[in-house]
Design a protein around this motif. Structure first.
Motif, PDB file in Angstrom:
ATOM      1  N   ALA A  59      14.549  -1.175  -3.357  1.00  0.00           N
ATOM      2  CA  ALA A  59      14.906   0.158  -3.729  1.00  0.00           C
ATOM      3  C   ALA A  59      15.319   0.764  -2.285  1.00  0.00           C
ATOM      4  N   ALA A  60      15.030   0.282  -1.018  1.00  0.00           N
ATOM      5  CA  ALA A  60      15.232   0.179   0.366  1.00  0.00           C
ATOM      6  C   ALA A  60      16.615   0.252   0.556  1.00  0.00           C
ATOM      7  N   LEU A  61      16.869  -1.370   0.015  1.00  0.00           N
ATOM      8  CA  LEU A  61      17.901  -1.566   0.518  1.00  0.00           C
ATOM      9  C   LEU A  61      18.524  -2.200  -0.950  1.00  0.00           C
ATOM     10  N   PRO A  62      19.285  -1.506  -1.471  1.00  0.00           N
ATOM     11  CA  PRO A  62      19.806  -1.313  -2.767  1.00  0.00           C
ATOM     12  C   PRO A  62      21.418  -3.678  -2.355  1.00  0.00           C
ATOM     13  N   ASP A  63      22.040  -3.318  -1.608  1.00  0.00           N
ATOM     14  CA  ASP A  63      22.647  -4.271  -1.018  1.00  0.00           C
ATOM     15  C   ASP A  63      22.151  -5.382  -1.204  1.00  0.00           C
ATOM     16  N   PHE A  64      22.537  -6.862  -1.688  1.00  0.00           N
ATOM     17  CA  PHE A  64      21.441  -7.754  -2.140  1.00  0.00           C
ATOM     18  C   PHE A  64      21.865  -8.483  -0.312  1.00  0.00           C
ATOM     19  N   SER A  65      23.061  -8.516   0.341  1.00  0.00           N
ATOM     20  CA  SER A  65      23.289  -8.856   1.609  1.00  0.00           C
ATOM     21  C   SER A  65      22.199  -8.358   2.695  1.00  0.00           C
ATOM     22  N   ARG A  79      19.386  -6.961   2.294  1.00  0.00           N
ATOM     23  CA  ARG A  79      18.139  -7.069   1.681  1.00  0.00           C
ATOM     24  C   ARG A  79      17.686  -8.482   2.055  1.00  0.00           C
ATOM     25  N   ARG A  80      19.162  -9.231   2.216  1.00  0.00           N
ATOM     26  CA  ARG A  80      18.962 -10.449   2.563  1.00  0.00           C
ATOM     27  C   ARG A  80      18.414 -10.870   3.749  1.00  0.00           C
ATOM     28  N   ARG A  81      18.872 -10.550   4.592  1.00  0.00           N
ATOM     29  CA  ARG A  81      18.972 -10.161   6.386  1.00  0.00           C
ATOM     30  C   ARG A  81      18.075 -10.156   6.071  1.00  0.00           C
ATOM     31  N   PHE A  82      17.449  -8.379   5.702  1.00  0.00           N
ATOM     32  CA  PHE A  82      16.106  -8.174   5.923  1.00  0.00           C
ATOM     33  C   PHE A  82      15.081  -9.245   5.957  1.00  0.00           C
ATOM     34  N   TRP A  83      14.994 -10.419   4.404  1.00  0.00           N
ATOM     35  CA  TRP A  83      13.297 -11.865   4.325  1.00  0.00           C
ATOM     36  C   TRP A  83      14.068 -11.843   5.585  1.00  0.00           C
ATOM     37  N   GLU A  84      15.338 -12.204   5.958  1.00  0.00           N
ATOM     38  CA  GLU A  84      15.206 -13.496   7.149  1.00  0.00           C
ATOM     39  C   GLU A  84      14.677 -12.817   8.000  1.00  0.00           C
ATOM     40  N   ARG A  85      14.978 -12.164   8.641  1.00  0.00           N
ATOM     41  CA  ARG A  85      14.144 -11.039   9.353  1.00  0.00           C
ATOM     42  C   ARG A  85      12.874 -11.112   9.773  1.00  0.00           C
ATOM     43  N   VAL A  86      12.136 -10.592   8.358  1.00  0.00           N
ATOM     44  CA  VAL A  86      10.381 -10.465   8.746  1.00  0.00           C
ATOM     45  C   VAL A  86       9.649 -11.418   8.414  1.00  0.00           C
ATOM     46  N   LEU A  87      10.647 -12.609   7.045  1.00  0.00           N
ATOM     47  CA  LEU A  87       9.888 -13.890   6.902  1.00  0.00           C
ATOM     48  C   LEU A  87       9.440 -15.249   8.242  1.00  0.00           C
ATOM     49  N   THR A  88      10.462 -14.774   9.825  1.00  0.00           N
ATOM     50  CA  THR A  88      10.806 -15.528  10.644  1.00  0.00           C
ATOM     51  C   THR A  88       9.627 -14.569  11.793  1.00  0.00           C
ATOM     52  N   GLY A  89       9.500 -13.683  11.695  1.00  0.00           N
ATOM     53  CA  GLY A  89       9.069 -12.884  12.861  1.00  0.00           C
ATOM     54  C   GLY A  89       8.123 -11.870  13.169  1.00  0.00           C
ATOM     55  N   ARG A  90       8.374 -11.275  13.472  1.00  0.00           N
ATOM     56  CA  ARG A  90       6.482 -10.964  13.828  1.00  0.00           C
ATOM     57  C   ARG A  90       5.441 -10.612  12.519  1.00  0.00           C
ATOM     58  N   ALA A  91       6.253  -9.967  11.408  1.00  0.00           N
ATOM     59  CA  ALA A  91       5.497  -9.653  10.493  1.00  0.00           C
ATOM     60  C   ALA A  91       5.063 -11.307   9.738  1.00  0.00           C
ATOM     61  N   LEU A  96       1.899 -14.938   2.521  1.00  0.00           N
ATOM     62  CA  LEU A  96       2.761 -14.470   3.380  1.00  0.00           C
ATOM     63  C   LEU A  96       3.626 -14.262   2.418  1.00  0.00           C
ATOM     64  N   ALA A  97       3.231 -15.059   1.877  1.00  0.00           N
ATOM     65  CA  ALA A  97       4.810 -15.150   0.145  1.00  0.00           C
ATOM     66  C   ALA A  97       4.059 -14.400  -0.641  1.00  0.00           C
ATOM     67  N   ALA A  98       2.711 -14.224  -0.787  1.00  0.00           N
ATOM     68  CA  ALA A  98       2.484 -12.822  -1.380  1.00  0.00           C
ATOM     69  C   ALA A  98       2.409 -11.243  -0.639  1.00  0.00           C
ATOM     70  N   LEU A  99       2.248 -11.859   0.148  1.00  0.00           N
ATOM     71  CA  LEU A  99       2.679 -10.412   0.938  1.00  0.00           C
ATOM     72  C   LEU A  99       4.135  -9.768   0.263  1.00  0.00           C
ATOM     73  N   ALA A 100       5.007 -10.505   0.621  1.00  0.00           N
ATOM     74  CA  ALA A 100       6.795 -10.745   0.620  1.00  0.00           C
ATOM     75  C   ALA A 100       6.796 -10.234  -0.919  1.00  0.00           C
ATOM     76  N   GLY A 101       6.081 -10.561  -2.002  1.00  0.00           N
ATOM     77  CA  GLY A 101       6.290 -10.742  -3.197  1.00  0.00           C
ATOM     78  C   GLY A 101       5.637  -9.416  -3.996  1.00  0.00           C
ATOM     79  N   ARG A 102       4.831  -8.263  -3.319  1.00  0.00           N
ATOM     80  CA  ARG A 102       4.668  -7.068  -3.292  1.00  0.00           C
ATOM     81  C   ARG A 102       4.488  -6.620  -2.817  1.00  0.00           C
ATOM     82  N   MET A 103       5.315  -6.523  -2.226  1.00  0.00           N
ATOM     83  CA  MET A 103       7.087  -5.998  -1.464  1.00  0.00           C
ATOM     84  C   MET A 103       8.495  -5.861  -2.295  1.00  0.00           C
ATOM     85  N   ARG A 104       8.514  -6.843  -2.546  1.00  0.00           N
ATOM     86  CA  ARG A 104       9.816  -6.899  -3.249  1.00  0.00           C
ATOM     87  C   ARG A 104      10.391  -5.134  -3.661  1.00  0.00           C
ATOM     88  N   GLU A 105      10.023  -5.059  -4.724  1.00  0.00           N
ATOM     89  CA  GLU A 105      10.091  -3.975  -5.037  1.00  0.00           C
ATOM     90  C   GLU A 105      10.648  -2.318  -4.185  1.00  0.00           C
TER      91      GLU A 105
END
Length: 461
Positions: A162-168, A170-182, A149-158
């Motif tokens: 690009a899709a979410l330039p706002d830091f907040s 992006r943080r909400r996105f990662w909090e959601r997907v890293l504990t969600g269905r993905a 999962l961590a490696a996948l997140a690393g591959r998708m960072r860029e």
């Protein structure tokens, strides 16, 4: 904090290990796993403990130790060798001396390796055994595929940046997907599905949740599977049965919703179809849903019906097995369900039919000797069960055991014969939940039981 924890990149870096024994070989293996070039000083060959790193370790004679240290990133002395310690000090290379914290510039922690996720536990060198014990506890909580999962997140960072330039955002996105269905898909080994779920979540922030149908085991919280424990601590909402013990419910995180949907005999407070609707609605609201069921969800737990309903609604669902009540309660009471001398087969049956009353079972087959018959939900129909088995040819003297609240501090186990089963339950005040065990294995034997447990070997006079 007496030591500063840090992670060093060792890929391609020269490292030196002094020693010829098992400890030196283990340290060499550890450094090789981090990508280091390892020079092993003093060994004429690797020990049998480390054949897997033979091609990645260069053996160096002690006479060349000084040159080996030139340009080294770090050195480990894994033997009683004052000369080696002096050489490392003279070379100005960071030093670790095994079992000599007073001589160390750095200590080697106890490590949990999940690929890109590494957890290091240190005790300032004072107690490596304690560090290993802590590692065991923490490792039990970390999914085996966490690194994927961590490696996948690393591959998708860029892509995410690009899709979410706002830091907040992006943080909400990662909090959601890293504990969600993905995350659930990644832990299940479906990395393509996990990547697709992350990509979809970029354009649909309020993504659909997931349902986990989880077996809570027979009651003792320590009999939960590691996966079950992780899921109930991550869930947003837990729909739980009446048979799930208070000790297990206490493990649910405090801010999660707890919804009781349990059933008792003659009292289906929440109809099964409504349970399906609740699970589906919660998942569609984007929540991580756990359906927590006593025992194993696929052994008389209606987990199959819930799985069908959830998947038919287009919701991703996973099933986590639990220790079945038959296995857990029998083991807790010291009753072997199979035995070479007494029971060569085991049959699990329900004592409660779908429409109520006694189910239509193959009584002739159940009456045969040389087997164990374990009955779930049979307290209310025990009299009829005993009569049917005796009519089918089972001897009235056949041993039986009744286990109430198995694996819990209030566990009660009573023994008797098949013909006295209804009275055995009545006289001993068995109310359930209880398990009936019928067969030669259900015979009292010497055992050590907890003070809170109750064992009765016959029907009281």
């Amino acid at each position: 904090m007496r030591q500063f924890p840090a992670f060093f990149k060792l890929e391609g870096a020269r490292t030196v290990v002094f020693g010829s024994g098992i400890e030196a070989a283990r340290k060499a293996r550890l450094l090789v796993s981090a990508g280091a070039d390892v020079l092993l000083v003093g060994a004429t060959a690797l020990t049998s403990d480390a054949p897997d790193v033979a091609g990645n370790v260069t053996l160096v004679p002690p006479s060349h130790a000084a040159s080996a240290l030139a340009g080294a990133r770090l050195a480990i002395v894994a033997e009683d060798n004052p000369t080696a310690i002096a050489l490392v000090r003279a070379a100005g290379v960071p030093l670790n001396v095994v079992d000599r914290p007073d001589q160390c510039d750095f200590t080697v922690p106890s490590i949990i390796d999940r690929g890109d996720v590494v957890v290091a536990i240190g005790t300032n060198g004072t107690s490596p055994v304690l560090a290993k014990a802590l590692r065991t506890k923490i490792e039990a909580l970390l999914p085996a595929r966490l690194g994927d999962l961590a490696a996948l997140a690393g591959r998708m960072r860029e892509q995410v940046k690009a899709a979410l330039p706002d830091f907040s955002a992006r943080r909400r996105f990662w909090e959601r997907v890293l504990t969600g269905r993905a995350a659930d898909l990644a832990y299940a080994g479906d990395l393509e599905g996990a990547e697709a779920a992350m990509t979809a979540d970029l354009s649909a922030p309020a993504g659909q949740g997931v349902v986990h149908i989880v077996g809570a085991g027979p009651g003792d919280p320590e009999l939960l599977t590691l996966k079950a424990l992780r899921l109930i601590q991550e869930a947003d909402v837990v729909f739980h049965d009446r048979l799930v013990s208070g000790g297990i419910l206490a493990l649910i995180r405090r801010d999660a919703d707890r919804v009781p949907v349990g059933k008792a005999k003659g009292n289906h407070s929440v109809p099964q179809e409504q349970i399906h609707e609740l699970l589906i609605a919660a998942a569609r609201a984007g929540k991580r849903v756990v359906r927590l069921k006593g025992g194993d969800p696929f052994v008389f737990g209606r987990g199959g019906e819930e799985l069908d309903a959830v998947e038919a609604a287009g919701i991703t669902a996973f099933v986590v097995p639990g220790i079945s009540s038959a296995l857990g309660c029998a083991a807790s009471a010291g009753i072997p369900l199979t035995h070479r001398d007494h029971a060569q087969s085991l049959t699990l049956v329900t004592g409660h039919a779908k429409a109520g009353g006694v189910p239509d079972l193959d009584w002739q087959a159940l009456a045969k000797r040389g087997q164990t018959v374990t009955v779930y939900m049979g307290v209310g129909t025990a009299a009829t069960i005993a009569d049917r088995l005796i009519e089918a040819g089972r001897g009235p003297e056949a041993p039986v055991a009744v286990i109430e609240n198995g694996t819990l501090p209030t566990e009660k186990t009573v023994y008797g014969m098949l013909e006295e089963l209804p009275r055995l339950i009545e006289v001993n005040g068995i109310l359930g939940p209880a398990l009936l065990i019928i067969g030669e294995v259900a015979t009292p034997r010497a055992r050590v039981s907890t003070p809170a447990a109750t064992t009765t070997e016959a029907v009281p006079a």
